[in-house]
Design an enzyme around this catalytic site. Structure first.
Site, PDB file in Angstrom:
ATOM      1  N   THR A 151       0.849  -1.159  -0.163  1.00 31.00           N
ATOM      2  CA  THR A 151       0.007  -0.060  -0.002  1.00 31.00           C
ATOM      3  C   THR A 151       0.942   1.171   0.099  1.00 31.00           C
ATOM      4  O   THR A 151       2.102   1.164   0.708  1.00 31.00           O
ATOM      5  CB  THR A 151      -0.845  -0.046   1.327  1.00 31.00           C
ATOM      6  OG1 THR A 151      -1.648  -0.964   1.461  1.00 31.00           O
ATOM      7  CG2 THR A 151      -1.764   1.333   1.407  1.00 31.00           C
ATOM      8  N   ARG A 179     -13.479  -8.168  -1.064  1.00 32.65           N
ATOM      9  CA  ARG A 179     -12.530  -7.865   0.038  1.00 32.65           C
ATOM     10  C   ARG A 179     -12.065  -6.738   0.157  1.00 32.65           C
ATOM     11  O   ARG A 179     -11.514  -5.776  -0.875  1.00 32.65           O
ATOM     12  CB  ARG A 179     -11.380  -8.892  -0.219  1.00 32.65           C
ATOM     13  CG  ARG A 179     -10.417  -9.222   1.007  1.00 32.65           C
ATOM     14  CD  ARG A 179      -9.161  -8.189   0.754  1.00 32.65           C
ATOM     15  NE  ARG A 179      -8.136  -8.586   1.935  1.00 32.65           N
ATOM     16  CZ  ARG A 179      -7.042  -7.590   1.752  1.00 32.65           C
ATOM     17  NH1 ARG A 179      -7.044  -6.440   1.100  1.00 32.65           N
ATOM     18  NH2 ARG A 179      -6.356  -7.659   2.937  1.00 32.65           N
ATOM     19  N   VAL A 180     -12.102  -6.324   1.412  1.00 33.56           N
ATOM     20  CA  VAL A 180     -11.585  -4.881   1.799  1.00 33.56           C
ATOM     21  C   VAL A 180     -10.363  -5.130   2.737  1.00 33.56           C
ATOM     22  O   VAL A 180     -10.662  -5.540   3.693  1.00 33.56           O
ATOM     23  CB  VAL A 180     -12.570  -3.878   2.357  1.00 33.56           C
ATOM     24  CG1 VAL A 180     -11.951  -2.503   2.507  1.00 33.56           C
ATOM     25  CG2 VAL A 180     -13.585  -3.623   0.962  1.00 33.56           C
ATOM     26  N   GLY A 181      -9.337  -4.764   2.704  1.00 31.76           N
ATOM     27  CA  GLY A 181      -8.296  -4.479   3.524  1.00 31.76           C
ATOM     28  C   GLY A 181      -8.227  -3.482   4.626  1.00 31.76           C
ATOM     29  O   GLY A 181      -9.293  -2.660   4.839  1.00 31.76           O
ATOM     30  N   ASP A 182      -7.092  -3.162   5.325  1.00 33.62           N
ATOM     31  CA  ASP A 182      -7.073  -2.170   6.355  1.00 33.62           C
ATOM     32  C   ASP A 182      -7.030  -0.686   5.792  1.00 33.62           C
ATOM     33  O   ASP A 182      -7.080   0.106   6.487  1.00 33.62           O
ATOM     34  CB  ASP A 182      -5.781  -2.369   7.322  1.00 33.62           C
ATOM     35  CG  ASP A 182      -4.627  -2.290   6.378  1.00 33.62           C
ATOM     36  OD1 ASP A 182      -4.457  -3.231   5.354  1.00 33.62           O
ATOM     37  OD2 ASP A 182      -3.890  -1.455   6.616  1.00 33.62           O
ATOM     38  N   THR A 202       1.173  -0.462   6.052  1.00 33.48           N
ATOM     39  CA  THR A 202       1.084  -1.367   4.954  1.00 33.48           C
ATOM     40  C   THR A 202       1.358  -2.885   5.581  1.00 33.48           C
ATOM     41  O   THR A 202       2.072  -3.106   6.599  1.00 33.48           O
ATOM     42  CB  THR A 202       2.163  -1.095   3.897  1.00 33.48           C
ATOM     43  OG1 THR A 202       1.950  -2.088   2.765  1.00 33.48           O
ATOM     44  CG2 THR A 202       3.452  -0.953   4.326  1.00 33.48           C
ATOM     45  N   GLY A 203       0.847  -3.836   4.739  1.00 26.02           N
ATOM     46  CA  GLY A 203       1.239  -5.193   5.040  1.00 26.02           C
ATOM     47  C   GLY A 203      -0.265  -5.933   5.122  1.00 26.02           C
ATOM     48  O   GLY A 203      -1.112  -5.542   4.395  1.00 26.02           O
TER      49      GLY A 203
HETATM   50  N1  ASP Z   1      -2.812  -3.608   3.465  1.00 26.37           N
HETATM   51  C1  ASP Z   1      -3.050  -3.932   2.365  1.00 26.37           C
HETATM   52  C2  ASP Z   1      -4.204  -4.601   2.198  1.00 26.37           C
HETATM   53  O1  ASP Z   1      -4.359  -5.796   2.943  1.00 26.37           O
HETATM   54  C3  ASP Z   1      -1.886  -4.522   1.383  1.00 26.37           C
HETATM   55  C4  ASP Z   1      -0.512  -4.260   1.777  1.00 26.37           C
HETATM   56  O2  ASP Z   1      -0.233  -3.181   2.036  1.00 26.37           O
HETATM   57  O3  ASP Z   1       0.300  -4.890   1.339  1.00 26.37           O
HETATM   58  O4  ASP Z   1      -5.116  -4.483   1.485  1.00 26.37           O
END
Ligand code: ASP
Length: 288
Positions: A151, A179-182, A202-203
């Site tokens: 991200t 799907r929605v992330g953080d 990010t992650g």
């Molecule tokens: N945090 C992001 C998500 O889970 C992906 C990422 O930052 O690697 O959508």
């Protein structure tokens, strides 16, 4: 007051340089953070954000983005939006609304269309080829479908003391539709309060959101920690907690900036970042 800005991953270097130009000339933090993220969204070779981002399991690019204003705590966000050029700008626009500030899927697209945002097919030939290859690898080599995600998350302080934060991502490669992330979630993917500071993450979103990681880092700064201590503590403590409770923790990284322009990062993996700040009248940039 001196301006400062920090963003996740090497991919935001060009965006941070563009934002620094705005900040150098006395520009607003909101404009700078939006410009930083838009630059990444527009670059076709970054595989996890905007144009060229990797698609979901149906080969559709679904994007999440958010914008937060640290003066007013206004937040706007979109989840799973398709075929719009700059999700972060749509999120910023939503942050000015009183109601309906977080829109997903077709609702977000309808809002973007009605408000004149530019449409674009965000799936590049290159991303499609990577998707096709991954589909083969998943069946031939039993490879994890979700590897390959990042991200862009940026936190910014301008010369007037105004702080903002913004995120944008195409989320997990091969994710399920919807799907929605953080990243668009206030407190998880980003948080900023101009009186304290801000953070962006990010992650693995599924794990980051369990710990409201960005809010936690800002809370630690509010309690007196500098950004480096806060970022490290937020990530390490929560990573440990997840390992104890669940046996494992996904990748998590944070960038933090306080309202004095001091910055820090925390991570439980290998991680790069970019920062720019006013120093003796000159811009300084660092990355690891
Ligand atoms: N945090 C992001 C998500 O889970 C992906 C990422 O930052 O690697 O959508």
């Amino acid at each position: 007051m001196k301006w400062a800005i920090i963003g996740t991953w090497r991919m935001c270097l060009e965006g941070i340089i563009a934002a620094a130009e705005i900040l150098k000339h006395g520009g607003d933090s909101g404009d700078a953070v939006e410009e930083a993220v838009r630059t990444v969204e527009d670059y076709p070779l970054y595989k996890s954000v905007g144009y060229g981002g990797l698609p979901n399991e149906n080969c559709e690019v679904e994007m999440d983005a958010a914008f937060m204003d640290g003066d007013t705590l206004s937040i706007g966000a979109v989840g799973g939006i398709r075929d719009f050029k700059n999700p972060v700008s749509i999120a910023r626009r939503l942050s000015r609304e009183r109601f309906n500030i977080f829109l997903v899927g077709s609702g977000a697209e309808e809002y973007a269309h009605k408000n004149g945002f530019e449409r674009k097919n965000m799936l590049t030939e290159r991303a499609k080829k990577i998707w096709e290859k991954r589909v083969r690898e998943i069946s031939d080599k039993n490879l994890s479908p979700y590897d390959g995600h990042d991200t862009v998350g940026v936190v910014c302080l301008d010369g007037q003391g105004h702080m903002t934060a913004a995120t944008s991502t195409s989320g997990l490669f091969m994710k399920k539709r919807g799907r929605v992330g953080d990243s668009p979630i206030c407190g998880s993917g980003l948080y900023v309060d101009s009186k304290i500071g801000g953070a962006a993450a990010t992650g693995l979103g599924e794990d980051i959101m369990k710990g409201c990681l960005s809010y936690e880092a800002v809370r630690l700064m509010e309690n007196g920690m500098n950004p480096q201590e806060a970022a490290k503590k937020a990530v390490c403590n929560f990573s440990e907690k997840l390992k104890q409770k669940r046996g494992k923790a996904g990748a998590m990284s944070l960038v933090c900036l306080n309202n004095k322009g001091e910055w820090g990062v925390g991570t439980n993996v290998e991680f790069s970042f970019v920062n720019g700040q006013e120093k003796s009248g000159r811009r300084k940039q660092n990355g690891i």
